[in-house]
Structures are given as structure tokens and as C-alpha cells.
Enzyme design. Structure first.
Site, PDB file in Angstrom:
ATOM      1  N   GLN A 346       0.835  -1.209   0.000  1.00  0.00           N
ATOM      2  CA  GLN A 346       0.000   0.000   0.000  1.00  0.00           C
ATOM      3  C   GLN A 346       0.872   1.262   0.000  1.00  0.00           C
ATOM      4  O   GLN A 346       0.603   2.219  -0.730  1.00  0.00           O
ATOM      5  CB  GLN A 346      -0.915  -0.026   1.238  1.00  0.00           C
ATOM      6  N   GLU A 373       1.931 -26.036   8.118  1.00  0.00           N
ATOM      7  CA  GLU A 373       2.305 -26.472   9.477  1.00  0.00           C
ATOM      8  C   GLU A 373       1.273 -26.092  10.544  1.00  0.00           C
ATOM      9  O   GLU A 373       1.616 -25.635  11.636  1.00  0.00           O
ATOM     10  CB  GLU A 373       3.703 -25.960   9.824  1.00  0.00           C
TER      11      GLU A 373
HETATM   12  C1  FAD Z   1       3.662 -24.298  -0.527  1.00  0.00           C
HETATM   13  C2  FAD Z   1       3.293 -25.429   0.377  1.00  0.00           C
HETATM   14  C3  FAD Z   1       4.287 -26.252   0.882  1.00  0.00           C
HETATM   15  C4  FAD Z   1       3.955 -27.346   1.692  1.00  0.00           C
HETATM   16  N1  FAD Z   1       4.951 -28.196   2.118  1.00  0.00           N
HETATM   17  C5  FAD Z   1       4.609 -29.329   2.793  1.00  0.00           C
HETATM   18  C6  FAD Z   1       5.610 -30.308   3.141  1.00  0.00           C
HETATM   19  O1  FAD Z   1       6.812 -30.126   2.888  1.00  0.00           O
HETATM   20  N2  FAD Z   1       5.211 -31.453   3.755  1.00  0.00           N
HETATM   21  C7  FAD Z   1       3.902 -31.703   4.063  1.00  0.00           C
HETATM   22  O2  FAD Z   1       3.611 -32.761   4.603  1.00  0.00           O
HETATM   23  N3  FAD Z   1       2.925 -30.785   3.754  1.00  0.00           N
HETATM   24  C8  FAD Z   1       3.253 -29.619   3.128  1.00  0.00           C
HETATM   25  N4  FAD Z   1       2.278 -28.698   2.799  1.00  0.00           N
HETATM   26  C9  FAD Z   1       0.882 -28.983   3.151  1.00  0.00           C
HETATM   27  C10 FAD Z   1       0.336 -28.092   4.261  1.00  0.00           C
HETATM   28  O3  FAD Z   1       0.859 -28.495   5.492  1.00  0.00           O
HETATM   29  C11 FAD Z   1      -1.200 -28.167   4.182  1.00  0.00           C
HETATM   30  O4  FAD Z   1      -1.583 -27.424   3.031  1.00  0.00           O
HETATM   31  C12 FAD Z   1      -1.879 -27.619   5.412  1.00  0.00           C
HETATM   32  O5  FAD Z   1      -1.670 -28.469   6.507  1.00  0.00           O
HETATM   33  C13 FAD Z   1      -3.395 -27.437   5.216  1.00  0.00           C
HETATM   34  O6  FAD Z   1      -3.986 -28.580   4.688  1.00  0.00           O
HETATM   35  P1  FAD Z   1      -4.926 -28.476   3.377  1.00  0.00           P
HETATM   36  O7  FAD Z   1      -4.206 -27.674   2.367  1.00  0.00           O
HETATM   37  O8  FAD Z   1      -5.343 -29.837   3.014  1.00  0.00           O
HETATM   38  O9  FAD Z   1      -6.186 -27.622   3.842  1.00  0.00           O
HETATM   39  P2  FAD Z   1      -7.519 -28.199   4.528  1.00  0.00           P
HETATM   40  O10 FAD Z   1      -7.157 -29.046   5.685  1.00  0.00           O
HETATM   41  O11 FAD Z   1      -8.392 -28.779   3.486  1.00  0.00           O
HETATM   42  O12 FAD Z   1      -8.184 -26.859   5.085  1.00  0.00           O
HETATM   43  C14 FAD Z   1      -8.931 -25.963   4.260  1.00  0.00           C
HETATM   44  C15 FAD Z   1      -9.500 -24.856   5.166  1.00  0.00           C
HETATM   45  O13 FAD Z   1     -10.396 -25.430   6.138  1.00  0.00           O
HETATM   46  C16 FAD Z   1      -9.991 -25.063   7.448  1.00  0.00           C
HETATM   47  N5  FAD Z   1     -10.271 -26.161   8.368  1.00  0.00           N
HETATM   48  C17 FAD Z   1     -10.030 -27.491   8.184  1.00  0.00           C
HETATM   49  N6  FAD Z   1     -10.406 -28.196   9.257  1.00  0.00           N
HETATM   50  C18 FAD Z   1     -10.881 -27.299  10.167  1.00  0.00           C
HETATM   51  C19 FAD Z   1     -11.394 -27.396  11.506  1.00  0.00           C
HETATM   52  N7  FAD Z   1     -11.500 -28.571  12.129  1.00  0.00           N
HETATM   53  N8  FAD Z   1     -11.767 -26.263  12.133  1.00  0.00           N
HETATM   54  C20 FAD Z   1     -11.668 -25.054  11.518  1.00  0.00           C
HETATM   55  N9  FAD Z   1     -11.190 -24.892  10.258  1.00  0.00           N
HETATM   56  C21 FAD Z   1     -10.794 -25.998   9.596  1.00  0.00           C
HETATM   57  C22 FAD Z   1      -8.484 -24.804   7.328  1.00  0.00           C
HETATM   58  O14 FAD Z   1      -8.006 -23.980   8.376  1.00  0.00           O
HETATM   59  C23 FAD Z   1      -8.423 -24.127   5.966  1.00  0.00           C
HETATM   60  O15 FAD Z   1      -8.769 -22.778   6.106  1.00  0.00           O
HETATM   61  C24 FAD Z   1       2.596 -27.582   2.029  1.00  0.00           C
HETATM   62  C25 FAD Z   1       1.598 -26.726   1.545  1.00  0.00           C
HETATM   63  C26 FAD Z   1       1.931 -25.675   0.727  1.00  0.00           C
HETATM   64  C27 FAD Z   1       0.824 -24.789   0.197  1.00  0.00           C
END
Ligand code: FAD
Length: 393
Positions: A346, A373
Site C-alpha cells: 500500500q 504447518e
Molecule cells: C507451498 C506449500 C508447501 C507445503 N509443504 C509441505 C511439506 O513439505 N510437507 C507436508 O507434509 N505438507 C506440506 N504442505 C501442506 C500443508 O501443510 C497443508 O496445506 C496444510 O496443513 C493445510 O492442509 P490443506 O491444504 O489440506 O487444507 P484443509 O485441511 O483442506 O483446510 C482448508 C481450510 O479449512 C480449514 N479447516 C479445516 N479443518 C478445520 C477445523 N476442524 N476447524 C476449523 N477450520 C478448519 C483450514 O483452516 C483451511 O482454512 C505444504 C503446503 C503448501 C501450500
């Protein structure tokens, strides 16, 4: 306070201050010239020479004991190193986090003496690079819903399943993999952790994701198809993997906080410079009261985050339980990073919306920090609210 940072002499040791200076030198001289290249949208091959170089400098095993290849420094040193790297390339800081903060933490928590000597030590020295494979297409926040399985057949484990979004997946030397060893169990129970060589014929990888930010290290899908590994590749006790992973994630959350502080600090520094240089209505925009107030809020929030992070590091190094504190600083620092980077854009006006200006990259990089994480929602609901209500977390 000087340049948005409290005078560190009051609360850092000479060693910690010297470490900050030496990481800054590496970051400016060797990393900064390549930061744009790492951020290129079609960049797919992470230049692992940077990781090996960081290993040579001791950055990949800073808080790992010396007998296991590390430098045995305290947790604040590790946070200082991550912050300074993230100020220049949050992609590189993410690669280090996946390697040290997550994968190597599993050995520290659960590895046998032999595993620490054979696998942790070379990785802590940066001779081998690791990736951490927990997330699956159907199990992200709900990691207990994982379906990747490991079955003992004679003297070998056979792993089958798909891991998703795995950072360092294309070029690492080994994976630390979570898999279900008890098919009857549900949730966190019956999960174990394994060391898997990346060259194992049962391992194959997909294409790197086209990420919004944190580019540099590839993140993508890893397939384990009848992947046979020796029995002694099990890290820790069978079925106890979740405890190891959760302990590792506590440390990883501190690293994400440090990474967030680094991105925010760089954005703030650039915003201050721009506010002094850019003139509108006959004077620098920084002389407008509202811009000064933005800068004041940015600096205060960065300092608050850093101070709390160091406090939690001291708890960790004193051997105290710090799960809730790690969750709290991860939520605060990552959301602070999103706010500060947005304000830096901004303050740059239209220029902030251009790839020419690094605040644009920082803004893109900031968002991952509230997702990886442990999302902000999960940490609020499953750790912090439960602590407030005196429930188990
Ligand atoms: C660039 C990048 C690098 C990564 N690197 C790694 C890695 O090296 N190793 C690895 O293992 N993983 C890795 N990840 C995965 C990452 O840890 C996950 O994306 C993260 O844990 C969220 O899981 P998801 O994307 O399936 O989202 P989801 O679990 O599907 O969540 C979607 C939304 O729903 C919300 N939500 C879900 N459950 C609840 C609940 N019970 N209460 C309230 N809200 C909820 C979440 O907060 C989020 O807003 C990486 C991800 C990215 C984007």
C-alpha cells in the site's frame, strides 16, 4: 529502537549477534543475486547448491547436537538464521524449514543412536537434503485421516500411498514419511514414521505445483508404490509416529514464525525507504501522518513477534512444554506478516503492485505462512482455544 528493531544488545548474546551478521553476509552476497531467479514463476529445479552451501556454513544443523553433525547452538540462533535468510528469499527459508525444522526434527525426537549417526548427521552437515512427507490429497489439516500404509513383510516395510505438497520433493536425497502401520486404527493412533531413500525404485514424483509464492524449492506429489525399505528404516517405535511428528511440528511452527518475521522485516525496511524517497504534494509521503502511523504499527508488530518468539525459544531450550506457545507465536507472526506485507504494498502505491518491487513478492510469500504447518484456524481451535478452556490439546 533503531530501524524498526529494538536494540538487540539488551537481550541477545554476542554469539547470537555475530551469527546474525554472518548470515546477513551470506544472504546478501550469495543468495540475494539469485533471489529473483528463484521466484521466477516457471522455476522448477531448485538450485540445491545453495542448500549444500548453507550446510557447509553450518546453517542446516544449527540447533542439532555436535555429535550428530550439528553446531549445537540454541534455538534463538536457529530463528535468527531463518529470519535473515527469509529477508532475502523466503523460498530458501522454506527449503531449510522442510529439511531441518521438519524432517530432521523427527530423528531428534525419535531416532535411534544408529539412525542419528547414519542419517541425521550427514543431513545436519548439509551433505544430504531431506523432505518431510505428511500431507496427502485427502488429509491436510486432518492428518490423522492419512491412508498411506506401511506393511511389514519379512524384513521389509512395504509403503503404498500418495503424499501431496511435499517441499524439496524434486531433488532431495531422502524423505521422512508418515504412514499407517495399523490398518485397524483410526486418527493419530497406529501411525509410524520412516526414512525412505529418494532413489528407491518404489518412489516416483509428479510435476511441481505452480505456487503463488515461496518459490524456489519445488513442492509437489510423491507416489510410493510397493516401496520396499529395510525394517530398520522405522524411526522411533511402531505406532508412535504421531507423537514424533507433533513434537517436530512444534519446532516447525517456531521456524514459520521466524520466517514470517524475516519477510515482514524486509517489507518494513523497504516501506521506510520508499516513504522517505517518494514525494507527492511537494514532500515525502512518509511525512503524511497516516503513512507514519502505518510504519509505527508495522515496526511494533514485528518487534512484538520477535520478542515473543525468543521467549518461546528460551522455554524450549529450558526443556519446558511449549506446544501452545509455539501455536500462539505461529498464528501471531504469520498473520502479522500478512498485514505488514500488505501495508508495504500500500505504501508503495502502484509500484507495490509490480514485480519490479520486492514488496510484491513478499506479499505473495506471506500468505503461505498462515496455511502450512497448522493453519491459523486449526491452531486456534485445536490448540489455543482448548488451552483456554483447560481441555487436552
Ligand atoms: C507451498 C506449500 C508447501 C507445503 N509443504 C509441505 C511439506 O513439505 N510437507 C507436508 O507434509 N505438507 C506440506 N504442505 C501442506 C500443508 O501443510 C497443508 O496445506 C496444510 O496443513 C493445510 O492442509 P490443506 O491444504 O489440506 O487444507 P484443509 O485441511 O483442506 O483446510 C482448508 C481450510 O479449512 C480449514 N479447516 C479445516 N479443518 C478445520 C477445523 N476442524 N476447524 C476449523 N477450520 C478448519 C483450514 O483452516 C483451511 O482454512 C505444504 C503446503 C503448501 C501450500
Amino acid at each position: 529502537m533503531k530501524n524498526g528493531r529494538f536494540n538487540e544488545k539488551y537481550f541477545l548474546t554476542d554469539d547470537q549477534i555475530m551469527l546474525r551478521e554472518s548470515v546477513q553476509e551470506f544472504a546478501q552476497q550469495e543468495l540475494a543475486p539469485r533471489a529473483r531467479e528463484l521466484d521466477a514463476w516457471d522455476h522448477t529445479d531448485y538450485p540445491f547448491d545453495l542448500m549444500y552451501r548453507a550446510g557447509e556454513l553450518g546453517y542446516l544443523g544449527l540447533s542439532i547436537p555436535e555429535e550428530y553433525g550439528g553446531t549445537g547452538m540454541d534455538s534463538i540462533c536457529e530463528m535468527i538464521m531463518i529470519e535473515e535468510i527469509a529477508r532475502v528469499s523466503s523460498g530458501m527459508a522454506s527449503a531449510i524449514d522442510a529439511h531441518s525444522g521438519l524432517a530432521l526434527a523427527a530423528f531428534v525426537e525419535g531416532g535411534s543412536e544408529e539412525q542419528k549417526k547414519n542419517w541425521l548427521a550427514p543431513a545436519a552437515r548439509g551433505e544430504k537434503i531431506a523432505a518431510f512427507a505428511l500431507t496427502e490429497p485427502g488429509s491436510g489439516s486432518d492428518s490423522g485421516a492419512m491412508t498411506t500404509s506401511a506393511k511389514l513383510e519379512g524384513d521389509e516395510w512395504v509403503i503404498n500411498g500418495t503424499k501431496h505438497w511435499i517441499t524439496n520433493f524434486n531433488g532431495c536425497d531422502f524423505f521422512v514419511v508418515a504412514a499407517r502401520t495399523d490398518p485397524e486404527s483410526k486418527g493419530a493412533k497406529g501411525v509410524s514414521v520412516f526414512y525412505v531413500d529418494a532413489k528407491n525404485p518404489g518412489v516416483s514424483i509428479g510435476e511441481p505445483e505452480h505456487k503463488t509464492g515461496n518459490r524456489g524449492p519445488g513442492s509437489g506429489t510423491v507416489f510410493f508404490t510397493n516401496c520396499r525399505i529395510p525394517k530398520d528404516c522405522l524411526i522411533g517405535e511402531e505406532g508412535e509416529g504421531f507423537k514424533i511428528l507433533m513434537k517436530g511440528l512444534d519446532e516447525g511452527r517456531l521456524v514459520i514464525a521466524a520466517l514470517s518475521i524475516g519477510i515482514a522485516q524486509d517489507s518494513y525496511d523497504r516501506a521506510v525507504r520508499y516513504a522517505n524517497e517518494r514525494e507527492q504534494f511537494g514532500k515525502p509521503i512518509g511525512k503524511q501522518q497516516i503513512i507514519g502511523a502505518y510504519l509505527a504499527d508495522m515496526a511494533s508488530q514485528i518487534d512484538l513477534a520477535r520478542t515473543m518468539l525468543y521467549h518461546v525459544c528460551r522455554m524450549k531450550d529450558a526443556g519446558l512444554e511449549y506446544t501452545a506457545e509455539a501455536a500462539a507465536i505461529k498464528v501471531f507472526a504469520s498473520e502479522m506478516c500478512v498485514r505488514v506485507t500488505e501495508k508495504a504494498v500500500q505504501i508503495h502505491g502502484g509500484n507495490g503492485y509490480s514485480e519490479e518491487y520486492i514488496v510484491e513478492r513478499n506479499w505473495r510469500d506471506s500468505k503461505l505462512q498462515t496455511i502450512g504447518e497448522g493453519t491459523s484456524e486449526i491452531l486456534r481451535c485445536m490448540v489455543l482455544a482448548r488451552r483456554c478452556l483447560n481441555e487436552e490439546y
